[in-house]
Enzyme design. Sequence first.
Site, PDB file in Angstrom:
ATOM      1  N   ASP A 144      30.497  45.256  27.292  1.00  0.00           N
ATOM      2  CA  ASP A 144      29.634  44.373  28.068  1.00  0.00           C
ATOM      3  C   ASP A 144      28.250  45.002  28.211  1.00  0.00           C
ATOM      4  OD1 ASP A 144      31.757  42.742  28.319  1.00  0.00           O
ATOM      5  OD2 ASP A 144      32.039  43.013  30.481  1.00  0.00           O
ATOM      6  N   TYR A 160      26.289  44.502  25.084  1.00  0.00           N
ATOM      7  CA  TYR A 160      25.951  43.079  24.978  1.00  0.00           C
ATOM      8  C   TYR A 160      24.766  42.760  25.897  1.00  0.00           C
ATOM      9  CZ  TYR A 160      26.520  37.993  25.332  1.00  0.00           C
ATOM     10  OH  TYR A 160      26.312  36.635  25.333  1.00  0.00           O
ATOM     11  N   ASP A 161      24.855  43.252  27.139  1.00  0.00           N
ATOM     12  CA  ASP A 161      23.776  43.008  28.092  1.00  0.00           C
ATOM     13  C   ASP A 161      22.457  43.602  27.606  1.00  0.00           C
ATOM     14  OD1 ASP A 161      25.406  41.582  29.736  1.00  0.00           O
ATOM     15  OD2 ASP A 161      25.855  43.253  31.085  1.00  0.00           O
ATOM     16  N   LEU A 221      27.503   1.268  27.488  1.00  0.00           N
ATOM     17  CA  LEU A 221      28.179   0.002  27.786  1.00  0.00           C
ATOM     18  C   LEU A 221      27.436  -0.776  28.853  1.00  0.00           C
ATOM     19  CD1 LEU A 221      31.820   1.324  28.113  1.00  0.00           C
ATOM     20  CD2 LEU A 221      30.864   0.004  26.225  1.00  0.00           C
ATOM     21  N   GLU A 262      41.043   1.647  29.711  1.00  0.00           N
ATOM     22  CA  GLU A 262      40.973   3.107  29.928  1.00  0.00           C
ATOM     23  C   GLU A 262      40.213   3.406  31.205  1.00  0.00           C
ATOM     24  OE1 GLU A 262      38.607   4.653  26.773  1.00  0.00           O
ATOM     25  OE2 GLU A 262      40.001   3.988  25.233  1.00  0.00           O
ATOM     26  N   LYS A 285      37.184   4.866  33.200  1.00  0.00           N
ATOM     27  CA  LYS A 285      35.796   5.213  32.906  1.00  0.00           C
ATOM     28  C   LYS A 285      35.518   6.522  33.632  1.00  0.00           C
ATOM     29  CE  LYS A 285      31.162   3.376  32.642  1.00  0.00           C
ATOM     30  NZ  LYS A 285      30.463   4.564  33.160  1.00  0.00           N
ATOM     31  N   ARG A 330      24.701  13.413  24.377  1.00  0.00           N
ATOM     32  CA  ARG A 330      24.315  12.107  23.849  1.00  0.00           C
ATOM     33  C   ARG A 330      22.824  12.044  23.533  1.00  0.00           C
ATOM     34  NH1 ARG A 330      26.294   7.592  27.035  1.00  0.00           N
ATOM     35  NH2 ARG A 330      24.669   8.081  28.524  1.00  0.00           N
ATOM     36  N   LYS A 333      38.354  -2.236  25.936  1.00  0.00           N
ATOM     37  CA  LYS A 333      37.888  -2.195  24.547  1.00  0.00           C
ATOM     38  C   LYS A 333      38.802  -3.028  23.670  1.00  0.00           C
ATOM     39  CE  LYS A 333      36.404   2.592  25.082  1.00  0.00           C
ATOM     40  NZ  LYS A 333      36.623   3.996  24.783  1.00  0.00           N
TER      41      LYS A 333
HETATM   42  S1  IVH Z   1      33.231   4.072  25.392  1.00  0.00           S
HETATM   43  C1  IVH Z   1      30.761   1.892  22.735  1.00  0.00           C
HETATM   44  N1  IVH Z   1      35.039   4.895  27.095  1.00  0.00           N
HETATM   45  O1  IVH Z   1      30.356   5.684  30.075  1.00  0.00           O
HETATM   46  C2  IVH Z   1      31.556   2.646  23.661  1.00  0.00           C
HETATM   47  N2  IVH Z   1      32.751   5.380  27.519  1.00  0.00           N
HETATM   48  O2  IVH Z   1      27.914   3.398  29.250  1.00  0.00           O
HETATM   49  C3  IVH Z   1      30.828   3.719  24.309  1.00  0.00           C
HETATM   50  N3  IVH Z   1      32.381   6.692  29.536  1.00  0.00           N
HETATM   51  O3  IVH Z   1      28.272   6.302  27.344  1.00  0.00           O
HETATM   52  C4  IVH Z   1      31.561   4.515  25.223  1.00  0.00           C
HETATM   53  N4  IVH Z   1      34.501   6.868  30.126  1.00  0.00           N
HETATM   54  O4  IVH Z   1      29.457   8.272  28.509  1.00  0.00           O
HETATM   55  C5  IVH Z   1      33.724   4.841  26.791  1.00  0.00           C
HETATM   56  N5  IVH Z   1      36.742   5.597  28.513  1.00  0.00           N
HETATM   57  C6  IVH Z   1      35.443   5.549  28.201  1.00  0.00           C
HETATM   58  C7  IVH Z   1      34.456   6.146  29.004  1.00  0.00           C
HETATM   59  C8  IVH Z   1      33.109   6.031  28.620  1.00  0.00           C
HETATM   60  C9  IVH Z   1      33.237   7.193  30.437  1.00  0.00           C
HETATM   61  C10 IVH Z   1      30.922   6.848  29.603  1.00  0.00           C
HETATM   62  C11 IVH Z   1      30.273   7.161  28.311  1.00  0.00           C
HETATM   63  C12 IVH Z   1      29.446   5.967  27.975  1.00  0.00           C
HETATM   64  C13 IVH Z   1      29.220   5.372  29.331  1.00  0.00           C
HETATM   65  C14 IVH Z   1      29.165   3.875  29.266  1.00  0.00           C
END
Ligand code: IVH
Length: 369
Positions: A33, A36-37, A71, A101, A103, A124, A277
């Site tokens: 370490d 490395y430091d 989305l 799914e 989000k 992204r 989806k």
């Molecule tokens: S699908 C075309 N699935 O929410 C499909 N996005 O605006 C694009 N996100 O940019 C994404 N959970 O960062 C998808 N199960 C999920 C998600 C998900 C979170 C985020 C993702 C996306 C934003 C939607």
Amino acid sequence: MPVDSSQRLALLRAEIARHDELYYRQARPEITDYDYDRLKRELAELEARQPELALADSPTRVRHRQAMVTLDNTYDELELREFDARLVKLLGEPVLSYVVEPKIDGLAVSLTYEHGQLVRAVTRGDGEEGDDVTANVRTIRGLPHALGNPPWPEFIEIRGEVYLRWTEFERINRLQEEAGGEPYANPRNLAAGTLKLLDPAEVAQRELEIVLYGLGHCEPAMVSAQAELHAQLRAWGLPVVEQFWPVAGIEAAWAAIQELDTRRRGFRYGTDGAVVKLDRFAQQAAAGFRGAGQAARKLSPRWACAYKFAPDRAETRVRAITIQVGRTGALTPVAELEPVLLAGTTVKRATLHNADEIARKDVRVGDTV
Ligand code: IVH
């Protein structure tokens, strides 16, 4: 810039990257370490002497092979039914197969695996290109750097979210406040800040996690539907969502969303909604995008829709307002609350940030908040 120092700089960066790889990925460090430091310190000194060299250290931008789009959100059941009605008409099938799914409330990243090996992780960014965060993503303990269970495609972009668990967020924020720093507003901000840190050793001190759910470019193609993708990611040993719902028709999708809402507080990550989806990729391609011909960040798929849950709220009473003293002597006013259950955690205290904020919100002892 003197040739010597720019060469030395390149050498140092390459050496440090090599030792990061040995330490984090292969778990067989070659140097102590201390040594490395010393390399890191020399790099920092060199950059400090010649700031124009340090500029080159801003994260490398990498182009996504397939753009990362976002989305459209809705909070409205009716809009969700309209989304389905449009697709039924467009595709000429009365009952469409969907996947519902969670989000995930995190930070979108794209991982590239070549011949089963993790070679790159990119944020992204603007949808077309993002920052290279490979070294930091490699510190995530639950993420395999090599896929299990062949076959694998030659090249695949896998999309997901980097997040911090609530307890980890609180732990880091406590340290942050003790050190006199501003606390982060939420786990998402903190996860974003962490991914941007320049030093992977520092990133490794924070327990970032990741969950994968999406497909970018893939060569040769290996799956032809979203439910199949989930199964394949799981078979490769990647961290995936605990649960998803393959359903037929919007009625069943709506029922799945209700069920998700009752289960999501038990998930490892924060969720703020459901994503519906179209299951089959061929149908996704047929549905296409709105805003075609525009920049990637303005494209939105006709084949997916995000339904957001109303944010969690709770009421409680302010018992007292106290002053917290950080390690550096920074003073932060804190509201001491009647404990209340919110978003899966018991909230007892809330930062009031500073006197201006107290005045602006007019918070007083005994208030219901
Ligand atoms: S699908 C075309 N699935 O929410 C499909 N996005 O605006 C694009 N996100 O940019 C994404 N959970 O960062 C998808 N199960 C999920 C998600 C998900 C979170 C985020 C993702 C996306 C934003 C939607």
